[in-house]
Design a protein around this motif. Structure first.
Motif, PDB file in Angstrom:
ATOM      1  N   SER A 138       0.847  -1.194   0.000  1.00  0.00           N
ATOM      2  CA  SER A 138       0.000   0.000   0.000  1.00  0.00           C
ATOM      3  C   SER A 138       0.878   1.237   0.000  1.00  0.00           C
ATOM      4  O   SER A 138       2.073   1.169   0.262  1.00  0.00           O
ATOM      5  N   ASP A 139       0.264   2.361  -0.281  1.00  0.00           N
ATOM      6  CA  ASP A 139       1.053   3.598  -0.301  1.00  0.00           C
ATOM      7  C   ASP A 139       0.513   4.611   0.695  1.00  0.00           C
ATOM      8  O   ASP A 139      -0.626   4.527   1.139  1.00  0.00           O
ATOM      9  N   ILE A 140       1.374   5.530   1.034  1.00  0.00           N
ATOM     10  CA  ILE A 140       1.022   6.626   1.925  1.00  0.00           C
ATOM     11  C   ILE A 140       1.720   7.866   1.382  1.00  0.00           C
ATOM     12  O   ILE A 140       2.906   7.822   1.025  1.00  0.00           O
ATOM     13  N   LYS A 141       0.985   8.951   1.263  1.00  0.00           N
ATOM     14  CA  LYS A 141       1.578  10.197   0.779  1.00  0.00           C
ATOM     15  C   LYS A 141       2.597  10.697   1.800  1.00  0.00           C
ATOM     16  O   LYS A 141       2.400  10.533   3.005  1.00  0.00           O
ATOM     17  N   ALA A 142       3.639  11.315   1.304  1.00  0.00           N
ATOM     18  CA  ALA A 142       4.696  11.795   2.181  1.00  0.00           C
ATOM     19  C   ALA A 142       4.162  12.744   3.247  1.00  0.00           C
ATOM     20  O   ALA A 142       4.555  12.670   4.416  1.00  0.00           O
ATOM     21  N   GLU A 143       3.225  13.606   2.870  1.00  0.00           N
ATOM     22  CA  GLU A 143       2.694  14.567   3.844  1.00  0.00           C
ATOM     23  C   GLU A 143       1.793  13.911   4.891  1.00  0.00           C
ATOM     24  O   GLU A 143       1.497  14.518   5.913  1.00  0.00           O
ATOM     25  N   GLU A 144       1.375  12.657   4.661  1.00  0.00           N
ATOM     26  CA  GLU A 144       0.552  11.945   5.630  1.00  0.00           C
ATOM     27  C   GLU A 144       1.378  11.072   6.566  1.00  0.00           C
ATOM     28  O   GLU A 144       0.861  10.564   7.565  1.00  0.00           O
ATOM     29  N   ALA A 145       2.654  10.901   6.242  1.00  0.00           N
ATOM     30  CA  ALA A 145       3.555  10.123   7.093  1.00  0.00           C
ATOM     31  C   ALA A 145       4.080  11.012   8.230  1.00  0.00           C
ATOM     32  O   ALA A 145       3.858  12.221   8.241  1.00  0.00           O
ATOM     33  N   GLU A 146       4.772  10.395   9.154  1.00  0.00           N
ATOM     34  CA  GLU A 146       5.347  11.144  10.263  1.00  0.00           C
ATOM     35  C   GLU A 146       6.338  12.181   9.755  1.00  0.00           C
ATOM     36  O   GLU A 146       6.909  12.053   8.670  1.00  0.00           O
ATOM     37  N   GLU A 147       6.577  13.185  10.568  1.00  0.00           N
ATOM     38  CA  GLU A 147       7.451  14.311  10.223  1.00  0.00           C
ATOM     39  C   GLU A 147       8.844  13.845   9.780  1.00  0.00           C
ATOM     40  O   GLU A 147       9.412  14.403   8.847  1.00  0.00           O
ATOM     41  N   LYS A 148       9.369  12.832  10.425  1.00  0.00           N
ATOM     42  CA  LYS A 148      10.729  12.369  10.104  1.00  0.00           C
ATOM     43  C   LYS A 148      10.865  11.859   8.669  1.00  0.00           C
ATOM     44  O   LYS A 148      11.970  11.796   8.135  1.00  0.00           O
ATOM     45  N   PHE A 149       9.747  11.521   8.019  1.00  0.00           N
ATOM     46  CA  PHE A 149       9.785  11.019   6.651  1.00  0.00           C
ATOM     47  C   PHE A 149       9.517  12.106   5.602  1.00  0.00           C
ATOM     48  O   PHE A 149       9.853  11.942   4.437  1.00  0.00           O
ATOM     49  N   ARG A 150       8.932  13.188   6.005  1.00  0.00           N
ATOM     50  CA  ARG A 150       8.437  14.188   5.045  1.00  0.00           C
ATOM     51  C   ARG A 150       9.529  14.902   4.261  1.00  0.00           C
ATOM     52  O   ARG A 150       9.315  15.294   3.124  1.00  0.00           O
ATOM     53  N   SER A 151      10.679  15.097   4.849  1.00  0.00           N
ATOM     54  CA  SER A 151      11.733  15.857   4.164  1.00  0.00           C
ATOM     55  C   SER A 151      12.750  14.967   3.451  1.00  0.00           C
ATOM     56  O   SER A 151      13.744  15.472   2.923  1.00  0.00           O
ATOM     57  N   LEU A 152      12.507  13.673   3.414  1.00  0.00           N
ATOM     58  CA  LEU A 152      13.458  12.761   2.761  1.00  0.00           C
ATOM     59  C   LEU A 152      13.462  12.968   1.250  1.00  0.00           C
ATOM     60  O   LEU A 152      12.447  13.307   0.651  1.00  0.00           O
ATOM     61  N   LYS A 153      14.628  12.734   0.672  1.00  0.00           N
ATOM     62  CA  LYS A 153      14.782  12.873  -0.779  1.00  0.00           C
ATOM     63  C   LYS A 153      15.167  11.529  -1.375  1.00  0.00           C
ATOM     64  O   LYS A 153      15.847  10.728  -0.755  1.00  0.00           O
ATOM     65  N   ASP A 154      14.736  11.317  -2.613  1.00  0.00           N
ATOM     66  CA  ASP A 154      15.055  10.064  -3.296  1.00  0.00           C
ATOM     67  C   ASP A 154      16.481  10.091  -3.829  1.00  0.00           C
ATOM     68  O   ASP A 154      17.220  11.056  -3.625  1.00  0.00           O
ATOM     69  N   LYS A 155      16.882   9.065  -4.540  1.00  0.00           N
ATOM     70  CA  LYS A 155      18.256   8.953  -5.046  1.00  0.00           C
ATOM     71  C   LYS A 155      18.614  10.046  -6.044  1.00  0.00           C
ATOM     72  O   LYS A 155      19.779  10.337  -6.270  1.00  0.00           O
ATOM     73  N   ASP A 156      17.583  10.682  -6.645  1.00  0.00           N
ATOM     74  CA  ASP A 156      17.816  11.777  -7.583  1.00  0.00           C
ATOM     75  C   ASP A 156      17.778  13.143  -6.900  1.00  0.00           C
ATOM     76  O   ASP A 156      17.870  14.177  -7.572  1.00  0.00           O
ATOM     77  N   GLY A 157      17.606  13.134  -5.570  1.00  0.00           N
ATOM     78  CA  GLY A 157      17.578  14.384  -4.822  1.00  0.00           C
ATOM     79  C   GLY A 157      16.229  15.071  -4.779  1.00  0.00           C
ATOM     80  O   GLY A 157      16.100  16.167  -4.248  1.00  0.00           O
ATOM     81  N   LYS A 158      15.207  14.413  -5.307  1.00  0.00           N
ATOM     82  CA  LYS A 158      13.853  14.990  -5.288  1.00  0.00           C
ATOM     83  C   LYS A 158      13.118  14.512  -4.028  1.00  0.00           C
ATOM     84  O   LYS A 158      13.289  13.370  -3.606  1.00  0.00           O
TER      85      LYS A 158
END
Length: 169
Positions: A138-158
């Motif tokens: 299943s998926d969860i939008k980044a803004e719906e996850a805990e704060e510690k996950f919201r600012s993470l960037k993928d391998k391309d820096g996005k």
């Protein structure tokens, strides 16, 4: 659940109405029992959380877990267990009274074995079907996850827009 509901019905309704209503006690009792069992067994996951991964299945924050994703996974699994009870409880009587009515009338001794066989087949088909109502990953939008996950960037820096989690069975 069954005892409480049966007691309520017997005290609230006259004997004729109570007898008719008692045939419906099993279904809500099974829904509550099955759902509650699933929730109790899986509820420790809500306290500990589950890992969030990216689209490639890589842990986005190793060693950290999401309580929100765990809550969603446990709730969706619990709901699927509640839904499972409907075909198991309602299809055998409908099939016995319609499709197999002539067979049962000619062979009344086979009613119980036929019902048992139908229950096994319906449960065997129903369980995977109800588990599949909610996707395994299943998926969860980044803004719906805990704060510690919201600012993470993928391998391309996005910044991640969505994370994935295994909802469990």
């Amino acid at each position: 659940v069954a005892f409480g509901l049966a007691t309520f019905i017997q005290k609230r309704y006259d004997p004729v109405a109570a007898k008719k209503l008692m045939s419906f006690v099993a279904f809500p009792s099974a829904v509550v029992a099955s759902s509650l069992n699933c929730y109790i067994v899986r509820s420790p996951e809500i306290d500990t959380g589950i890992a969030l991964v990216d689209a490639d299945g890589n842990d986005v924050l190793p060693g950290e877990t999401s309580v929100e994703a765990a809550r969603r996974g446990v709730n969706s699994t619990t709901l699927s267990r509640a839904i499972l009870q409907a075909p198991v409880y309602f299809l055998p009587p409908v099939l016995i009274r319609s499709v197999f009515s002539g067979f049962v009338a000619a062979n009344p001794a086979l009613t119980i074995p036929l019902t048992t066989y139908m229950l096994l087949v319906i449960f065997g088909i129903g369980l995977p079907s109800t588990v599949a109502i909610f996707p395994q990953m299943s998926d969860i939008k980044a803004e719906e996850a805990e704060e510690k996950f919201r600012s993470l960037k993928d391998k391309d820096g996005k910044p991640y827009q969505v994370f994935y989690y295994n909802k469990g069975l």
